[in-house]
Design a protein around this motif. Structure first.
Motif, PDB file in Angstrom:
ATOM      1  N   LYS A 102      12.725  72.701  85.986  1.00  0.00           N
ATOM      2  CA  LYS A 102      11.655  72.520  87.274  1.00  0.00           C
ATOM      3  C   LYS A 102      12.376  72.051  88.632  1.00  0.00           C
ATOM      4  N   LYS A 103      13.606  71.254  88.297  1.00  0.00           N
ATOM      5  CA  LYS A 103      14.146  70.658  89.455  1.00  0.00           C
ATOM      6  C   LYS A 103      14.863  71.714  90.027  1.00  0.00           C
ATOM      7  N   ILE A 104      15.567  72.675  89.441  1.00  0.00           N
ATOM      8  CA  ILE A 104      16.225  73.586  89.850  1.00  0.00           C
ATOM      9  C   ILE A 104      15.537  74.620  90.658  1.00  0.00           C
ATOM     10  N   ASP A 105      14.125  74.939  90.050  1.00  0.00           N
ATOM     11  CA  ASP A 105      13.243  76.025  90.595  1.00  0.00           C
ATOM     12  C   ASP A 105      12.865  75.442  91.978  1.00  0.00           C
ATOM     13  N   ALA A 106      12.734  73.981  92.094  1.00  0.00           N
ATOM     14  CA  ALA A 106      12.288  73.627  93.399  1.00  0.00           C
ATOM     15  C   ALA A 106      13.319  73.712  94.526  1.00  0.00           C
TER      16      ALA A 106
END
Length: 436
Positions: A102-106
């Motif tokens: 989720k943090k990478i996709d952000a």
């Protein structure tokens, strides 16, 4: 260590950068990537170094910081014909894989044009999250976030590959491999330097300096240790083998060509010609816990002991107070270090009595750093680094003895008694608690 290595590479450690020494993440201003790589080829304290693209106290601040980072600095690493991957590292908290994704996709707003390659990417990017230093009070959200391009890792594998557990020749006081490399870095040891250890023991400090390409030598008063004779320090081994010696240790690591020699000598007596001989003096003097500090005595002096070593070698030893050890060491460094050369040594401290005024000084030596390693609740030792800044003159011979600051330090002559008094009190308290 970082400060010393930056100065060795030609850089500086600014005062602003010292304000967050309690954080696991530091922001350094390093002029070039080449200098950053040079730093990481030496350090055993730092894990990795990154080119910082953005940071903030929240995810929003991080993203805003990234959007303000110059695009022309990003683009060379984001081309369509390149490959990349993104790591997430959290300090003091563990994230699930779903949370990491989720943090990478952000970060999809960044202009990545290349392909993801998890096995062998050309460029690696990291998200670093700091959740504080208290494992009993972990915040929900990180207190600091960073994003950057990975440049290089430090040399932490040296700690394992040079481990004392695997070393051929060891003694009761052989220095831990990690600390040995830190000391060599504090001494700014570089190829073709000459490094000297006046309390060489089993030569552990010579190994780290030789690893960095310096020629090494040392002296010790113990004939048996220098020649690898007598009782062994290893468990289940009674006597040292015929090839257990300092030279064998350097040979074990492929460093024998850097070994000059080790001599049986008393550090309190002059054995070297006058003049500047050494680029660095790196040593761990005995403070009387595992090994007694000794110097050569004479038949006229009050004899403490007459010791016999292998092959009928005798010597008369007398007491050698801690204060005298350090006075002699500073005087020797002032006289025999080259200009800009460094003296690095351990100073034992009884913490209830410690003040900075008791650090030994000499007019030819400037105090560079003073780092503490805890030994117990009431004792520690300090890694003292000094640099020669003034040429030694005859009038400097005993000038440091006239300074009143040295009177308090003479109290440390009883460091051994103070060290074990604490141990005795702790044992008595434990026994009292067990009886309740």
């Amino acid at each position: 260590e970082i400060t010393s290595l930056l100065s060795l590479c030609g850089g500086q450690f600014s005062g602003e950068q010292e304000t967050r020494v309690n954080s696991p993440f530091w922001i350094l201003n390093i002029p070039s990537e080449e200098m950053a790589r040079g730093l990481m080829k030496r350090t055993v304290c730092a894990k990795s170094i990154f080119e910082l693209w953005g940071h903030g106290r929240s995810a929003g601040e991080l993203y805003a910081s990234l959007q303000n980072y110059p695009t022309d600095k990003m683009l060379p690493y984001l081309q369509s014909d390149s490959t990349y991957k993104i790591h997430i590292h959290t300090f003091n908290k563990t994230l699930t894989q779903a949370q990491k994704i989720k943090k990478i996709d952000a970060l999809e707003f960044l202009p990545f044009k290349g392909k993801v390659n998890l096995k062998n990417p050309e460029h690696i990017f990291w998200i670093l999250e700091d959740y504080g230093m208290n494992p009993n009070d972990i915040p929900e959200e990180p207190i600091h976030l960073y994003f950057g391009r990975w440049i290089a890792d430090g040399q932490r594998e040296l700690i394992e590959s040079y481990s004392v557990k695997k070393r051929h020749f060891i003694g009761n006081t052989s220095m831990d491999a990690c600390l040995s490399f830190i000391m060599a870095n504090h001494g700014r040891v570089k190829p073709n330097d000459i490094v000297y250890d006046p309390f060489v023991g089993t030569g552990g400090l010579l190994i780290s300096s030789a690893h960095f390409g310096a020629y090494v030598c040392g002296t010790d008063i113990d004939y048996n240790t220098i020649h690898g004779l007598g009782k062994a320090s290893r468990k289940n081994q009674k006597w040292r083998g015929p090839d257990e010696n300092i030279r064998a240790n350097l040979r074990q690591y492929g460093l024998e060509k850097y070994y000059l020699d080790a001599l049986v000598a008393d550090s309190s007596r002059p054995v070297w010609r006058k003049g500047m001989l050494f680029d660095a003096i790196i040593t761990d003097p005995p403070y009387g816990i595992r090994e007694a500090p000794r110097r050569m005595g004479s038949q006229k002096e009050t004899v403490k002991s007459v010791e016999r070593s292998t092959e009928n070698h005798f010597f008369v030893s007398s007491s050698y107070h801690l204060s005298d050890i350090f006075f002699d060491l500073l005087k020797f460094g002032a006289e025999h270090l080259v200009m800009g050369g460094r003296l690095v040594y351990w100073l034992p401290i009884y913490r209830p009595e410690y003040t900075e005024e008791i650090i030994p000084r000499h007019p030819c030596l400037k105090l560079i750093s003073n780092c503490e390693q805890m030994l117990s609740s009431h004792t520690s030792r300090r890694l003292i680094t000094m640099e020669k800044v003034k040429e030694f003159k005859d009038q400097d011979e005993n000038s440091y003895l006239l300074d009143g600051q040295y009177m308090p330090y003479r109290g440390h002559n009883s460091f051994r008694e103070k060290y074990f008094s604490g141990v005795t009190k702790r044992i008595a308290k434990e026994e009292k608690d067990n009886q309740k």
